[in-house]
Write an enzyme that holds these catalytic residues in place. Structure first.
Site, PDB file in Angstrom:
ATOM      1  CG  HIS A 137      -3.320   1.954  -1.113  1.00  0.00           C
ATOM      2  ND1 HIS A 137      -4.420   2.247  -1.882  1.00  0.00           N
ATOM      3  CD2 HIS A 137      -2.921   0.724  -1.505  1.00  0.00           C
ATOM      4  CE1 HIS A 137      -4.659   1.233  -2.702  1.00  0.00           C
ATOM      5  NE2 HIS A 137      -3.761   0.289  -2.479  1.00  0.00           N
ATOM      6  CG  HIS A 139      -0.319  -3.871  -3.579  1.00  0.00           C
ATOM      7  ND1 HIS A 139       0.186  -2.625  -3.262  1.00  0.00           N
ATOM      8  CD2 HIS A 139      -1.668  -3.709  -3.664  1.00  0.00           C
ATOM      9  CE1 HIS A 139      -0.810  -1.758  -3.161  1.00  0.00           C
ATOM     10  NE2 HIS A 139      -1.964  -2.386  -3.409  1.00  0.00           N
ATOM     11  CD  GLU A 140      -4.434  -6.611  -4.647  1.00  0.00           C
ATOM     12  OE1 GLU A 140      -5.340  -6.609  -3.791  1.00  0.00           O
ATOM     13  OE2 GLU A 140      -4.183  -5.635  -5.375  1.00  0.00           O
ATOM     14  CG  HIS A 164      -4.882  -4.369  -0.109  1.00  0.00           C
ATOM     15  ND1 HIS A 164      -4.726  -3.182   0.569  1.00  0.00           N
ATOM     16  CD2 HIS A 164      -4.672  -4.074  -1.417  1.00  0.00           C
ATOM     17  CE1 HIS A 164      -4.426  -2.215  -0.293  1.00  0.00           C
ATOM     18  NE2 HIS A 164      -4.387  -2.732  -1.523  1.00  0.00           N
TER      19      HIS A 164
HETATM   20  N1  TQI Z   1      -6.160  -2.828  -7.377  1.00  0.00           N
HETATM   21  C1  TQI Z   1      -6.393  -1.906  -6.336  1.00  0.00           C
HETATM   22  C2  TQI Z   1      -5.344  -2.153  -5.208  1.00  0.00           C
HETATM   23  O1  TQI Z   1      -5.149  -3.301  -4.822  1.00  0.00           O
HETATM   24  C3  TQI Z   1      -7.771  -2.060  -5.736  1.00  0.00           C
HETATM   25  C4  TQI Z   1      -8.020  -0.974  -4.758  1.00  0.00           C
HETATM   26  C5  TQI Z   1      -8.252   0.326  -5.034  1.00  0.00           C
HETATM   27  C6  TQI Z   1      -7.982  -1.066  -3.353  1.00  0.00           C
HETATM   28  N2  TQI Z   1      -8.397   1.023  -3.854  1.00  0.00           N
HETATM   29  C7  TQI Z   1      -8.225   0.191  -2.834  1.00  0.00           C
HETATM   30  C8  TQI Z   1      -7.762  -2.116  -2.500  1.00  0.00           C
HETATM   31  C9  TQI Z   1      -8.235   0.452  -1.469  1.00  0.00           C
HETATM   32  C10 TQI Z   1      -7.778  -1.872  -1.142  1.00  0.00           C
HETATM   33  C11 TQI Z   1      -8.004  -0.587  -0.623  1.00  0.00           C
HETATM   34  O2  TQI Z   1      -4.771  -1.195  -4.761  1.00  0.00           O
HETATM   35  S1  TQI Z   1      -5.080  -2.505  -8.542  1.00  0.00           S
HETATM   36  C12 TQI Z   1      -1.276  -2.100  -7.513  1.00  0.00           C
HETATM   37  C13 TQI Z   1      -0.293  -1.016  -7.449  1.00  0.00           C
HETATM   38  C14 TQI Z   1      -3.491  -2.819  -7.964  1.00  0.00           C
HETATM   39  C15 TQI Z   1      -2.567  -1.829  -7.918  1.00  0.00           C
HETATM   40  O3  TQI Z   1      -5.351  -3.488  -9.537  1.00  0.00           O
HETATM   41  O4  TQI Z   1      -5.186  -1.153  -8.944  1.00  0.00           O
HETATM   42  C16 TQI Z   1      -0.930  -3.363  -7.177  1.00  0.00           C
HETATM   43  C17 TQI Z   1      -3.139  -4.090  -7.622  1.00  0.00           C
HETATM   44  F1  TQI Z   1      -0.005  -0.684  -6.221  1.00  0.00           F
HETATM   45  F2  TQI Z   1       0.828  -1.384  -7.988  1.00  0.00           F
HETATM   46  F3  TQI Z   1      -0.706   0.017  -8.092  1.00  0.00           F
HETATM   47  C18 TQI Z   1      -1.858  -4.379  -7.207  1.00  0.00           C
HETATM   48 CL1  TQI Z   1       0.698  -3.727  -6.724  1.00  0.00          CL
HETATM   49 ZN    ZN Z   2      -3.766  -1.637  -3.117  1.00  0.00          ZN
END
Ligand code: TQI
Ligand code: ZN
Ligand code: CA
Ligand code: ZN
Length: 173
Positions: free
Chosen positions: A140, A130-131, A134
């Protein structure tokens, strides 16, 4: 449907062989070799869908992308929050920073059902895939099964790109 970061930032055509360094590992108990293998698998899923190539290098000074584990406030204005909540964050192209919350009960072998004394186990490879999306410029997605959907069930594993993720990344690279 997939999305981009505002302005659609991406790695430019002359930067398609990206090098990554796993630089800050003292805050995790997962050993180096395991970390290398997990991140290599996560990058390979995006490489398979694009003309991008990824290679691990030893030194941050040689790297386009740096990966590390941090606790709480770690100096970039986006403090981590202890177990669960925010798991990790990555910056948009071409920043390349990818930080993981050292307080999570990370699982590196895919066995997210393993009991954890800290709380819910979090699958490292799922979060890495996922990261990396980004890091490459994807925001998303509204498709629930996609890698770039903004939530994942705790204790679950999702590492395969869905067609929406492939369409999104192929529209950039
Ligand atoms: N981290 C968030 C994410 O990576 C950080 C974030 C929030 C973000 N809003 C954003 C990053 C907008 C970029 C653009 O989405 S998290 C998931 C999932 C997170 C969440 O720690 O909440 C994953 C990290 F999708 F599973 F909820 C990895 Cl896979
Ligand atoms: Zn994300
Ligand atoms: Ca957290
Ligand atoms: Zn950070």
């Amino acid at each position: 449907l997939y999305s981009y970061f505002p302005g659609g930032p991406m790695w430019p055509p002359f930067r398609r062989n990206l090098r990554y360094a796993i630089t800050a590992t003292s805050a995790t108990s997962i050993d180096r070799a395991t970390l290398s293998a997990v991140f290599a698998r996560a990058f390979s899923r995006w490489a398979a869908a694009t003309t991008l190539k990824f290679k691990e290098v030893a030194s941050a000074s040689d790297a386009d992308i740096t990966i590390g584990f941090y606790s709480g406030d770690h100096g970039d204005g986006e403090a981590f929050d202890g177990p669960l909540g925010t798991l990790a964050h990555a910056f948009s192209p071409t920043d390349g920073r990818f930080h993981l919350d050292a307080a999570e009960a990370w699982v590196a072998n895919g066995d997210v059902s393993s009991a954890s004394s800290f709380g819910a186990a979090v699958d490292l490879e799922s979060v890495a895939v996922h990261e990396i999306g980004h890091l490459l410029g994807l925001g998303h997605s509204s498709v629930p099964d996609s890698i770039m959907y903004p939530t994942i069930r705790t204790g679950s594993r999702k590492v395969e790109l869905e067609s929406d993720d492939v369409l999104g990344i192929q529209s950039l690279y």
